[in-house]
Design an enzyme around this catalytic site. Structure first.
Site, PDB file in Angstrom:
ATOM      1  N   HIS A 129      -2.374  -2.324  -6.145  1.00  0.00           N
ATOM      2  CA  HIS A 129      -2.949  -2.870  -4.708  1.00  0.00           C
ATOM      3  C   HIS A 129      -4.440  -2.336  -4.891  1.00  0.00           C
ATOM      4  O   HIS A 129      -5.321  -1.406  -5.530  1.00  0.00           O
ATOM      5  CB  HIS A 129      -2.369  -1.088  -3.902  1.00  0.00           C
ATOM      6  CG  HIS A 129      -3.026  -0.825  -2.696  1.00  0.00           C
ATOM      7  ND1 HIS A 129      -3.330   0.809  -2.686  1.00  0.00           N
ATOM      8  CD2 HIS A 129      -3.122  -1.407  -1.714  1.00  0.00           C
ATOM      9  CE1 HIS A 129      -3.684   0.593  -1.315  1.00  0.00           C
ATOM     10  NE2 HIS A 129      -3.418  -0.569  -0.762  1.00  0.00           N
TER      11      HIS A 129
ATOM     12  N   SER B 233       0.406  -1.436   0.640  1.00  0.00           N
ATOM     13  CA  SER B 233      -0.194  -0.058  -0.435  1.00  0.00           C
ATOM     14  C   SER B 233       0.358   1.200   0.084  1.00  0.00           C
ATOM     15  O   SER B 233       0.518   2.443   0.188  1.00  0.00           O
ATOM     16  CB  SER B 233      -0.719  -0.122   1.362  1.00  0.00           C
ATOM     17  OG  SER B 233      -0.342   0.222   2.708  1.00  0.00           O
TER      18      SER B 233
END
Length: 307
Positions: free
Chosen positions: A41, A20
């Site tokens: 992500h 992330s």
């Protein structure tokens, strides 16, 4: 790990990471085929959340980026592309959403329940303080600290002391029974009654104490800055923030409604009140303000949320 994968996988394999906030370029450095490493992500919970950020490192090939994007579309996801900037789109643009309310709470502008309710009335599904409790104060602080460190400790991203103190004391949010709020055994938050009169006093007042205007000004500034650096398109930024964080509007669209000149003036007022660089307007925002870009609405941040 990626170097080992690269040494054993066929040369046409795509190697993807769900990080992330870690730098995709740094992950790919020293691997046999850095051009085939990309970030994918996903957002929690992945089976439900449609958004996937497709992140290109400095050596990610256009073919890898295209193939990964097409794969996400085939999986029924909504992919957005960005360069490997700290925090990518969502975790970078969202930093002020948490940080402004944390700073207003520390300054005694209002209690947590009142600040959260003001933002919910602006269209946000959850208030920023209750959201950090839901995410986990430790998790939210870790992401914020990562962005801050990767931007050479830019004051725009410095974590708030109140969150550092919460984590240091073990008050991590819902999962620990106490964070910004206290929680009953069944997870129900306590002390969540807002001060209605205080909301009326704050919203529409000076930007320094208006949780809605102050938060929106910072969100718009951050989004415009990211687009201005060429790290993502305006459309992808708005899509990412609406799907990844459930914002009622994308910040670029919101900035057009408020008026970029208005946002620039609000940031200038915040910078005078709180000098140090956190509230400096993005060069891209200053340029847009000077050319008179304001969208169909102008006036104040309040106009941007009443519709």
């Amino acid at each position: 790990m990626f170097a080992e994968l690269g040494a054993h996988q066929p040369g046409d394999s795509i190697l993807a990471t769900n990080t992330s906030s870690l730098d995709i370029t740094a992950i790919s450095d020293g691997t046999p085929h850095p051009e085939r490493i990309v970030g994918l992500h996903f957002f929690n919970p992945p089976p439900v959340m449609r958004l996937v950020e497709v992140i290109r490192g400095s050596q990610t090939s256009p073919e890898t980026l295209s193939a990964a994007t097409q794969l996400m579309t085939a999986w029924g996801k909504t992919p957005v592309q960005c360069t490997s900037t700290p925090g990518f789109i969502v975790n970078r643009v969202a930093r002020p959403f948490y940080g402004e309310s944390q700073r207003m709470l520390m300054a005694g502008v209002a209690d947590a329940a009142t600040l959260d309710e003001a933002l919910r009335r602006a269209g946000f599904r959850m208030g920023p303080l209750e959201l950090t409790d839901f995410i986990g104060q430790d998790v939210n602080l870790a992401v914020g600290t990562s962005v801050w460190e990767q931007t050479d400790h830019d004051p725009r991203y410095e974590p708030a002391q109140v969150q550092r103190d919460l984590v240091a004391s073990g008050r991590l949010g819902r999962k620990s029974g106490q964070g910004i709020y206290r929680y009953a055994a069944d997870g129900t938050p306590q002390d969540v009654d807002p001060d209605e009169r205080r909301i009326e006093e704050l919203v529409g007042g000076p930007v320094e104490t208006d949780p809605v205007a102050r938060t929106l000004a910072m969100l718009v500034n951050e989004a415009v800055d990211l687009v201005g650096r060429g790290e993502a398109t305006a459309a992808d930024v708005d899509t990412a923030m609406q799907l990844g964080t459930n914002y009622p509007r994308g910040p670029i669209e919101w900035g057009a409604e408020i008026g970029y000149a208005v946002v620039a003036d609000q940031l200038a007022a915040l910078d005078r009140a709180f000098p140090g660089g956190r509230y400096r307007p993005s060069p891209s925002l200053a340029s847009m303000a000077s050319t008179g870009e304001h969208g169909e609405h102008g006036g104040s941040a309040r106009q941007g949320v009443d519709r």
